[in-house]
Write a protein that holds these residues in place. Structure first.
Motif, PDB file in Angstrom:
ATOM      1  N   CYS A  97      12.178   3.522   7.451  1.00 40.91           N
ATOM      2  CA  CYS A  97      11.526   4.124   6.289  1.00 40.91           C
ATOM      3  C   CYS A  97      10.213   4.784   6.722  1.00 40.91           C
ATOM      4  CB  CYS A  97      11.278   3.071   5.218  1.00 40.91           C
ATOM      5  SG  CYS A  97      12.814   2.451   4.466  1.00 40.91           S
ATOM      6  N   PRO A  98       9.656   5.676   5.872  1.00 41.43           N
ATOM      7  CA  PRO A  98       8.490   6.472   6.281  1.00 41.43           C
ATOM      8  C   PRO A  98       7.312   5.656   6.796  1.00 41.43           C
ATOM      9  CG  PRO A  98       9.447   7.435   4.322  1.00 41.43           C
ATOM     10  CD  PRO A  98      10.211   6.158   4.581  1.00 41.43           C
ATOM     11  N   GLU A  99       6.962   4.549   6.145  1.00 43.58           N
ATOM     12  CA  GLU A  99       5.798   3.794   6.585  1.00 43.58           C
ATOM     13  C   GLU A  99       5.944   3.344   8.039  1.00 43.58           C
ATOM     14  OE1 GLU A  99       3.155   0.707   4.182  1.00 43.58           O
ATOM     15  OE2 GLU A  99       4.946  -0.254   5.013  1.00 43.58           O
ATOM     16  N   ALA A 100       7.126   2.822   8.387  1.00 46.20           N
ATOM     17  CA  ALA A 100       7.366   2.378   9.762  1.00 46.20           C
ATOM     18  C   ALA A 100       7.390   3.552  10.725  1.00 46.20           C
ATOM     19  CB  ALA A 100       8.681   1.609   9.839  1.00 46.20           C
ATOM     20  N   GLY A 106       1.961   6.570  15.657  1.00 43.96           N
ATOM     21  CA  GLY A 106       0.605   6.281  16.117  1.00 43.96           C
ATOM     22  C   GLY A 106       0.552   5.241  17.209  1.00 43.96           C
ATOM     23  N   ALA A 107       1.553   4.351  17.260  1.00 43.87           N
ATOM     24  CA  ALA A 107       1.561   3.289  18.267  1.00 43.87           C
ATOM     25  C   ALA A 107       2.275   3.702  19.542  1.00 43.87           C
ATOM     26  CB  ALA A 107       2.214   2.030  17.695  1.00 43.87           C
ATOM     27  N   GLY A 108       3.207   4.636  19.444  1.00 43.86           N
ATOM     28  CA  GLY A 108       4.013   4.976  20.612  1.00 43.86           C
ATOM     29  C   GLY A 108       4.991   3.884  20.970  1.00 43.86           C
ATOM     30  N   GLU A 109       5.270   3.019  20.030  1.00 46.29           N
ATOM     31  CA  GLU A 109       6.176   1.890  20.220  1.00 46.29           C
ATOM     32  C   GLU A 109       6.808   1.569  18.875  1.00 46.29           C
ATOM     33  OE1 GLU A 109       8.440   0.126  21.495  1.00 46.29           O
ATOM     34  OE2 GLU A 109       7.267  -0.675  23.176  1.00 46.29           O
ATOM     35  N   ARG A 110       7.914   0.870  18.884  1.00 45.01           N
ATOM     36  CA  ARG A 110       8.594   0.536  17.640  1.00 45.01           C
ATOM     37  C   ARG A 110       7.731  -0.398  16.803  1.00 45.01           C
ATOM     38  NH1 ARG A 110      15.039  -0.126  18.927  1.00 45.01           N
ATOM     39  NH2 ARG A 110      15.265   1.745  20.204  1.00 45.01           N
ATOM     40  N   ALA A 111       7.450   0.024  15.587  1.00 45.52           N
ATOM     41  CA  ALA A 111       6.593  -0.749  14.696  1.00 45.52           C
ATOM     42  C   ALA A 111       7.243  -0.853  13.327  1.00 45.52           C
ATOM     43  CB  ALA A 111       5.207  -0.104  14.585  1.00 45.52           C
ATOM     44  N   GLY A 112       6.802  -1.823  12.540  1.00 43.24           N
ATOM     45  CA  GLY A 112       7.322  -2.033  11.203  1.00 43.24           C
ATOM     46  C   GLY A 112       6.241  -1.883  10.156  1.00 43.24           C
ATOM     47  N   GLY A 113       6.651  -1.609   8.936  1.00 44.31           N
ATOM     48  CA  GLY A 113       5.701  -1.445   7.853  1.00 44.31           C
ATOM     49  C   GLY A 113       5.439  -2.742   7.121  1.00 44.31           C
ATOM     50  N   VAL A 114       4.468  -2.691   6.223  1.00 40.45           N
ATOM     51  CA  VAL A 114       4.111  -3.855   5.417  1.00 40.45           C
ATOM     52  C   VAL A 114       4.970  -3.918   4.160  1.00 40.45           C
ATOM     53  CG1 VAL A 114       2.277  -4.912   4.051  1.00 40.45           C
ATOM     54  CG2 VAL A 114       1.758  -3.950   6.287  1.00 40.45           C
ATOM     55  N   ALA A 115       5.222  -2.789   3.543  1.00 44.06           N
ATOM     56  CA  ALA A 115       6.008  -2.763   2.316  1.00 44.06           C
ATOM     57  C   ALA A 115       7.456  -3.154   2.603  1.00 44.06           C
ATOM     58  CB  ALA A 115       5.951  -1.366   1.700  1.00 44.06           C
ATOM     59  N   PRO A 116       8.169  -3.682   1.606  1.00 39.91           N
ATOM     60  CA  PRO A 116       9.576  -4.056   1.810  1.00 39.91           C
ATOM     61  C   PRO A 116      10.413  -2.846   2.208  1.00 39.91           C
ATOM     62  CG  PRO A 116       8.733  -4.970  -0.248  1.00 39.91           C
ATOM     63  CD  PRO A 116       7.692  -4.015   0.253  1.00 39.91           C
ATOM     64  N   ARG A 117      11.400  -3.085   3.060  1.00 31.42           N
ATOM     65  CA  ARG A 117      12.272  -1.996   3.517  1.00 31.42           C
ATOM     66  C   ARG A 117      13.557  -2.032   2.695  1.00 31.42           C
ATOM     67  NH1 ARG A 117      16.137  -1.175   7.745  1.00 31.42           N
ATOM     68  NH2 ARG A 117      16.072  -3.408   8.151  1.00 31.42           N
ATOM     69  N   LEU A 127       2.996   5.797  -0.089  1.00 34.03           N
ATOM     70  CA  LEU A 127       1.913   5.462   0.833  1.00 34.03           C
ATOM     71  C   LEU A 127       0.559   5.689   0.174  1.00 34.03           C
ATOM     72  CD1 LEU A 127       3.388   7.205   4.005  1.00 34.03           C
ATOM     73  CD2 LEU A 127       3.588   4.806   3.361  1.00 34.03           C
ATOM     74  N   PRO A 128      -0.342   4.714   0.222  1.00 36.35           N
ATOM     75  CA  PRO A 128      -1.675   4.899  -0.372  1.00 36.35           C
ATOM     76  C   PRO A 128      -2.560   5.771   0.514  1.00 36.35           C
ATOM     77  CG  PRO A 128      -1.517   2.745   0.664  1.00 36.35           C
ATOM     78  CD  PRO A 128      -0.144   3.363   0.760  1.00 36.35           C
ATOM     79  N   SER A 129      -3.502   6.420  -0.105  1.00 41.06           N
ATOM     80  CA  SER A 129      -4.457   7.229   0.648  1.00 41.06           C
ATOM     81  C   SER A 129      -5.464   6.321   1.344  1.00 41.06           C
ATOM     82  CB  SER A 129      -5.194   8.189  -0.293  1.00 41.06           C
ATOM     83  OG  SER A 129      -4.293   9.055  -0.940  1.00 41.06           O
ATOM     84  N   PRO A 130      -6.008   6.754   2.498  1.00 41.30           N
ATOM     85  CA  PRO A 130      -7.042   5.938   3.159  1.00 41.30           C
ATOM     86  C   PRO A 130      -8.311   5.886   2.319  1.00 41.30           C
ATOM     87  CG  PRO A 130      -6.829   8.072   4.222  1.00 41.30           C
ATOM     88  CD  PRO A 130      -5.706   7.987   3.236  1.00 41.30           C
ATOM     89  N   GLY A 131      -9.108   4.860   2.552  1.00 41.42           N
ATOM     90  CA  GLY A 131     -10.337   4.703   1.788  1.00 41.42           C
ATOM     91  C   GLY A 131     -11.532   5.320   2.488  1.00 41.42           C
ATOM     92  N   ASP A 132     -12.486   5.762   1.695  1.00 40.47           N
ATOM     93  CA  ASP A 132     -13.728   6.337   2.214  1.00 40.47           C
ATOM     94  C   ASP A 132     -14.718   5.195   2.438  1.00 40.47           C
ATOM     95  OD1 ASP A 132     -15.957   7.744   2.893  1.00 40.47           O
ATOM     96  OD2 ASP A 132     -15.901   9.100   1.158  1.00 40.47           O
ATOM     97  N   THR A 133     -15.080   4.977   3.696  1.00 42.23           N
ATOM     98  CA  THR A 133     -15.988   3.881   4.035  1.00 42.23           C
ATOM     99  C   THR A 133     -17.450   4.286   3.922  1.00 42.23           C
ATOM    100  OG1 THR A 133     -15.992   4.451   6.393  1.00 42.23           O
ATOM    101  CG2 THR A 133     -14.268   2.952   5.613  1.00 42.23           C
ATOM    102  N   GLY A 134     -17.717   5.542   3.616  1.00 43.30           N
ATOM    103  CA  GLY A 134     -19.080   6.039   3.605  1.00 43.30           C
ATOM    104  C   GLY A 134     -19.490   6.594   4.947  1.00 43.30           C
ATOM    105  N   ASP A 135     -18.787   6.157   5.996  1.00 43.20           N
ATOM    106  CA  ASP A 135     -19.046   6.648   7.343  1.00 43.20           C
ATOM    107  C   ASP A 135     -17.763   7.204   7.947  1.00 43.20           C
ATOM    108  OD1 ASP A 135     -20.507   7.205   9.630  1.00 43.20           O
ATOM    109  OD2 ASP A 135     -20.123   5.230  10.513  1.00 43.20           O
ATOM    110  N   GLY A 136     -16.856   7.625   7.091  1.00 40.05           N
ATOM    111  CA  GLY A 136     -15.576   8.127   7.556  1.00 40.05           C
ATOM    112  C   GLY A 136     -14.447   7.571   6.712  1.00 40.05           C
ATOM    113  N   TRP A 137     -13.260   7.610   7.257  1.00 41.10           N
ATOM    114  CA  TRP A 137     -12.073   7.163   6.551  1.00 41.10           C
ATOM    115  C   TRP A 137     -11.430   6.012   7.307  1.00 41.10           C
ATOM    116  CZ3 TRP A 137     -11.119   9.477   1.905  1.00 41.10           C
ATOM    117  CH2 TRP A 137     -11.754  10.691   1.668  1.00 41.10           C
ATOM    118  N   ALA A 138     -10.760   5.135   6.561  1.00 39.55           N
ATOM    119  CA  ALA A 138     -10.074   3.995   7.168  1.00 39.55           C
ATOM    120  C   ALA A 138      -8.864   3.636   6.320  1.00 39.55           C
ATOM    121  CB  ALA A 138     -11.009   2.790   7.298  1.00 39.55           C
TER     122      ALA A 138
END
Length: 765
Positions: A97-100, A106-117, A127-138
Motif C-alpha cells: 500500500c502507498p504508506e509502505a 526513503g529507507a532503500g529497504e523493505r519497510a511497512g506502514g503504521v496504518a492497517p494494510r 496520508l497526513p500532512s507533516p507538521g510545522d515545527t516552527g523550525d521546519g517540517w517533520a
C-alpha cells in the motif's frame, strides 16, 4: 607362497596409498576449479553520467494499461523517449500500500506502514500532512514508524536517503575545511545535498532518521523552489490510480474483464449478426480520471524541470490487493531510450522499488550506505525502442507475473495432496503385494515428471492464452505425459531406466535453463513471480530441490564402470555445484551448501564407506569451506557485480547478517503447515513403512540415494527460507523414482522385468 605374502600385502597397501594420494590431488583440483568458477566475474555496467539533480514522481497504482497516447500523453512520451522497466514494489506482504511504498523509497529497504494494510489500501492511502515545527517540517508520530519497522527483520533504517545526502554534505564541508587548512583551494560545496518533498506521501520518503524534512511543500507550485533547495526532489501528486470499489480487485475474487460471451451463437437469445464476440474491457471512469490527473501533474513537472536534471516516474505502490508489477520511466541527460535493469534483479527489464533510492544517490554523486538494499539502475540502450513496444513489453511482463501468481497456489496444493497418495503408492510398490504394482510404478513415474513439466511450462507464453489457467494445466499434463511415455518405451521401461530418463530430463532441463539465462521458471510456480521480488534470475529454491534430487539419483543409478565409478560421480557433482552456485548461473548460496554436503555423503555411501560422525562433520566442513571461499571471492568482486552470496559476506562484516538469518529462519518456520508440508509428511510415513517391512537396504546405490535425498531435504529445508518446500519438492521428484529403482522384493512374484545386476548394480534389492 607364504614367504612372499607379506610383500604382496605391502604392495597392496602401497597401491591403496597411491590411490588415496591421487584421489586427494584430484579432489583438491576439483575444489580449486569449483571455487574459480564460482568467482568468475560478471558483466560490469558502465557508470551513468552525472546530472545536477533528479526528481522522482511516485504514482501509487500506476499500471502499464494507464499509458495511452491520447489519455496520458506525458506518460506515453516518457515511455518512448526515455528508458523503462517493470518494477516490483514488494515490501512486507503480497501487496504494498502507498504508506509502505513511500517509506521503503526513503529507507532503500523493505519497510511497512503504521496504518492497517487492508485489501483496498484505504487506510494506507490516507496520508497526513507533516507538521510545522516552527523550525521546519517533520512527520507526525515518526517514532511509531520506527517502532513498527523495528519488529521486522529487514533492518529498514527509515530516512536512509536523506541521511546519506546529509552525510555527503558534511563530507564536502570537511573536505573544504581540510583544504583551507592546508592552504589549498577549497572545493565549492554543494548547498543542495538534501531531499525535498512535495506532497504528503513524499514527506515519508524525504524525512531523515529523526522524521525531519529539509524542504516540504504541499503542491507542485513550489517545485522550482524545491529544486533550488535540494538535488533530490520527491513528488507525490496526491493521486492513487485505482478502480472504483465495485471494480477493484481483491484477494478472493477473479476480476478478469476479458472473456467470451456465454450465450451460444444462433440460439433464440441471439443471432450470429447480433453476437458481440469477445467482450472488450470497459474503462473504469474513476481509474481513467486518476490517470489523467497524474499525467497532468507529470506534465507540470516536465515543464519546470531544468535540462540538466533527470526525471523518474514510477508506480511506487499498489492501489489494492493483489500486488502487481508497475512501470518505471527514466529520462534526462545521459539516458538513452531503451530498457532498465539493476544488480538486484540481474535481469533486463526488471528493477525493484529500493533501486530508486540507490539511483537517486548515484545521480547526485552521494555514497550509497549499506542500509540501502537497492542498486543504481542501469540503462540498456535500444535504438528500436518505442512507447508502444515499451508498453506492450511491460504489459506482457505484468500479465505473466499475475497469471503465475494466480495458478501457483492451486499447483502447490494439487501437487501436495496428490503427492500424499503417490507416496503411499510408492510404499506399495516396494513392500506391497503384486496387485496394482504396475499401476503404482506408472503413477510414480508420472507424478515425478510433474515438477519437470512445471519448469518446462515456462518455455511457451501460456499466460497470453484466452484462458491462462487451462493453458498452464494443459502444459503440465502434456509435459508429464510426454515424459512418462518416454520412460515407458520398450527400451526405457525396464529396471532403473525410467529413473534415468526422468532424472536426466530434469537435470538437463534446469541446467540448460541456467546456462541460457534462467528464464523458464520465472513464469511458472517452479520459480518466483517477478512481482514477489525474491529472485529474478538464478536458481530458485523449488527448482533447486528438483535439480538436486535429479543429480543425486543420476549419481547413484548411472551404471558407472571401472574408474568412472569414482570419477563419474565426482565430475557430475562438481558440474552440478557450479550450475547451482556460480554467480553467472544459479547464484544459490543455500543450494551450494546443501548440494556439496549431500553430494559428499552420497558419494561416500556409494563407494561403500561407512558414514561415521567424523565423515558427516567432514562433509559439513567441506561444504562450508566451499561456501565461504565462494562468498569471499564474490565479495572481492566489484560491488555492482556481486551476487547475494557476496553481499551476505558483506553483511557478516558489517554486523547485519544476524537480521538476515533471523528473517530467513522466520520465513522457513512460516512454511510449516503450508501446502508442501503434507507431501513431506507422507514421504516420511512411507519411508517408515518401507523401513519396517524391508530393512536393511543392502545395495550401495540405493543406500546412497536414500542418504543423498535425505540430506538434500533436511539441509536444504534448514538453510533456505523456503523451509518445507525444499523437502516437499525433493520428495515430489525423488521418492517415487527411488521406489521404482528399488523395485519389489526378489522373493515376491513380480510382473515387471528387471535388468541384470551387472548392467544396473543398484536396480533391485
Amino acid at each position: 607362497m607364504r614367504a612372499r605374502a607379506p610383500h604382496t600385502l605391502d604392495g597392496m597397501t602401497q597401491a591403496r596409498e597411491r590411490a588415496r594420494i591421487r584421489w586427494a590431488r584430484w579432489a583438491a583440483a576439483a575444489l580449486a576449479a569449483l571455487t574459480a568458477a564460482l568467482a568468475l566475474p560478471g558483466t560490469a555496467h558502465a557508470a551513468e553520467p552525472e546530472a545536477d539533480g533528479v526528481v522522482i514522481v511516485g504514482v501509487p497504482g500506476l499500471a502499464w494499461s494507464d499509458l495511452d497516447p491520447d489519455a496520458t500523453p506525458n506518460l506515453w512520451d516518457l515511455a518512448g523517449t526515455g528508458a523503462s522497466a517493470a518494477m516490483s514494489v514488494r515490501t512486507l506482504g503480497s501487496w504494498t500500500c502507498p504508506e509502505a511504498g513511500w517509506l521503503s523509497l526513503g529507507a532503500g529497504e523493505r519497510a511497512g506502514g503504521v496504518a492497517p494494510r487492508d485489501a483496498q489500501c484505504e487506510a494506507q492511502s490516507a496520508l497526513p500532512s507533516p507538521g510545522d515545527t516552527g523550525d521546519g517540517w517533520a512527520v507526525e508520530d515518526w517514532d511509531a514508524f520506527i517502532d513498527v519497522n523495528s519488529a521486522y527483520n529487514y533492518g529498514a533504517r527509515l530516512g536512509s536517503l536523506a541521511d546519506a545526502l546529509a552525510e555527503a554534505a558534511l563530507a564536502q564541508e570537511t573536505a573544504a575545511a581540510e583544504a583551507e587548512a592546508d592552504g589549498e583551494p577549497a572545493p565549492e560545496p554543494d548547498p543542495g545535498s538534501c531531499v525535498a518533498g512535495i506532497g504528503d506521501g513524499a514527506a515519508l520518503a524525504a524525512a531523515d532518521t529523526e522524521g525531519r524534512i529539509t524542504y516540504w511543500a504541499p503542491g507542485l507550485d513550489s517545485l522550482p523552489d524545491a529544486m533550488a533547495a535540494c538535488d533530490v526532489v520527491i513528488v507525490d501528486p496526491g493521486v492513487v490510480i485505482g478502480d472504483t470499489a465495485d471494480n477493484a480487485p481483491d484477494t478472493s475474487t477473479d476480476y478478469d474483464q476479458l472473456g467470451e460471451d456465454d450465450t451460444e451463437v444462433g440460439t433464440d437469445a441471439t443471432s450470429a449478426e447480433d453476437d458481440p464476440g469477445e467482450i472488450e474491457p470497459e474503462t473504469d471512469p474513476v481509474r481513467a480520471g486518476a490517470a489523467e490527473a497524474a499525467d497532468t501533474a507529470i506534465g507540470q513537472v516536465r515543464e519546470a524541470l531544468p535540462d540538466s536534471w533527470r526525471l523518474i516516474v514510477a508506480g511506487v505502490a499498489d492501489a489494492a490487493a493483489p500486488g502487481s508489477l508497475h512501470p518505471v520511466l527514466y529520462s534526462g541527460p545521459g539516458i538513452e531510450p531503451g530498457g532498465l535493469t539493476s544488480r538486484t534483479t540481474g535481469r533486463d527489464g526488471y528493477i525493484q522499488l529500493t533501486d530508486l533510492t540507490a539511483t537517486a544517490l548515484a545521480v547526485v554523486g552521494a555514497d550509497i550506505p549499506a542500509t540501502v538494499a537497492g542498486a543504481p539502475i542501469t540503462v540498456l540502450a535500444d535504438p528500436d525502442h518505442t512507447a508502444a513496444a515499451a508498453v506492450a513489453r511491460g504489459s506482457d511482463e505484468t500479465a505473466a507475473s499475475a497469471a503465475n501468481a494466480d495458478v501457483s497456489p492451486n499447483f502447490y496444493w494439487t501437487l501436495s495432496f496428490v503427492g500424499v497418495a503417490v507416496m503411499l503408492l510408492a510404499a506399495h510398490l516396494v513392500v506391497g503385494p503384486d496387485r496394482f504394482r504396475r499401476t503404482a510404478r506408472t503413477v510414480c513415474i508420472a507424478f515425478s515428471a510433474v515438477p519437470v513439466a512445471g519448469v518446462a511450462a515456462g518455455i511457451p507464453p501460456w499466460w497470453r492464452a484466452d484462458h491462462p489457467k487451462l493453458a498452464f494445466w494443459g502444459l503440465i499434463l502434456a509435459g508429464a505425459a510426454v515424459l512418462t511415455i518416454a520412460a515407458s518405451l520398450p527400451w526405457t521401461r525396464t529396471g532403473i531406466r525410467p529413473v534415468l530418463v526422468v532424472a536426466g530430463a530434469a537435470a538437463a532441463l534446469i541446467a540448460v535453463d541456467q546456462v541460457s539465462g534462467a528464464t523458464w521458471p520465472l513464469h511458472t510456480p517452479m520459480g518466483y513471480t517477478a512481482q514477489a521480488g525474491a529472485r529474478f534470475t538464478g536458481l530458485g529454491n523449488y527448482a533447486f530441490s528438483v535439480f538436486a534430487a535429479a543429480v543425486i539419483l543420476l549419481v547413484c543409478f548411472i551404471p558407472w564402470r571401472g574408474r568412472m565409478r569414482l570419477w563419474g560421480p565426482v565430475a557430475l557433482g562438481v558440474c552440478s555445484v557450479v550450475i547451482v552456485g556460480a554467480p553467472m548461473l544459479g547464484r544459490d548460496m543455500g543450494g551450494t551448501l546443501t548440494l556439496v554436503a549431500a553430494g559428499i555423503l552420497c558419494c561416500l555411501k556409494l563407494w561403500g564407506k561407512r558414514l561415521s560422525l567424523g565423515a558427516v562433520l567432514a562433509a559439513g566442513a567441506i561444504a562450508f569451506g566451499v561456501f565461504a571461499v565462494a562468498g569471499v571471492l564474490d565479495y572481492l568482486r566489484p560491488e555492482e557485480d556481486q551476487t547475494h552470496l557476496g553481499r551476505f559476506v558483506g553483511s557478516v562484516l558489517d554486523g547485519t547478517a544476524a537480521q538476515i538469518l533471523i528473517r530467513k529462519a522466520s520465513a522457513a518456520w512460516g512454511t510449516v503447515g503450508q501446502s508442501m508440508t503434507w507431501i513431506t509428511l507422507a514421504a516420511v510415513i512411507a519411508a517408515i513403512i518401507i523401513w519396517r517391512k524391508r530393512a536393511p537396504i543392502r545395495t550401495d546405490a540405493v543406500a546412497a540415494a536414500v542418504v543423498g535425498l535425505t540430506a538434500v531435504a533436511a539441509i536444504g529445508g534448514l538453510v533456505n527460507d523456503s523451509g518445507m518446500s525444499v523437502p516437499g519438492f525433493t520428495a515430489a521428484l525423488g521418492f517415487g523414482l527411488l521406489a521404482v529403482a528399488v523395485g519389489p522384493r526378489r522373493d515376491t512374484p513380480a510382473t515387471l522385468e528387471t535388468e541384470p545386476v551387472a548392467t544396473a548394480p543398484a536396480a533391485t534389492q
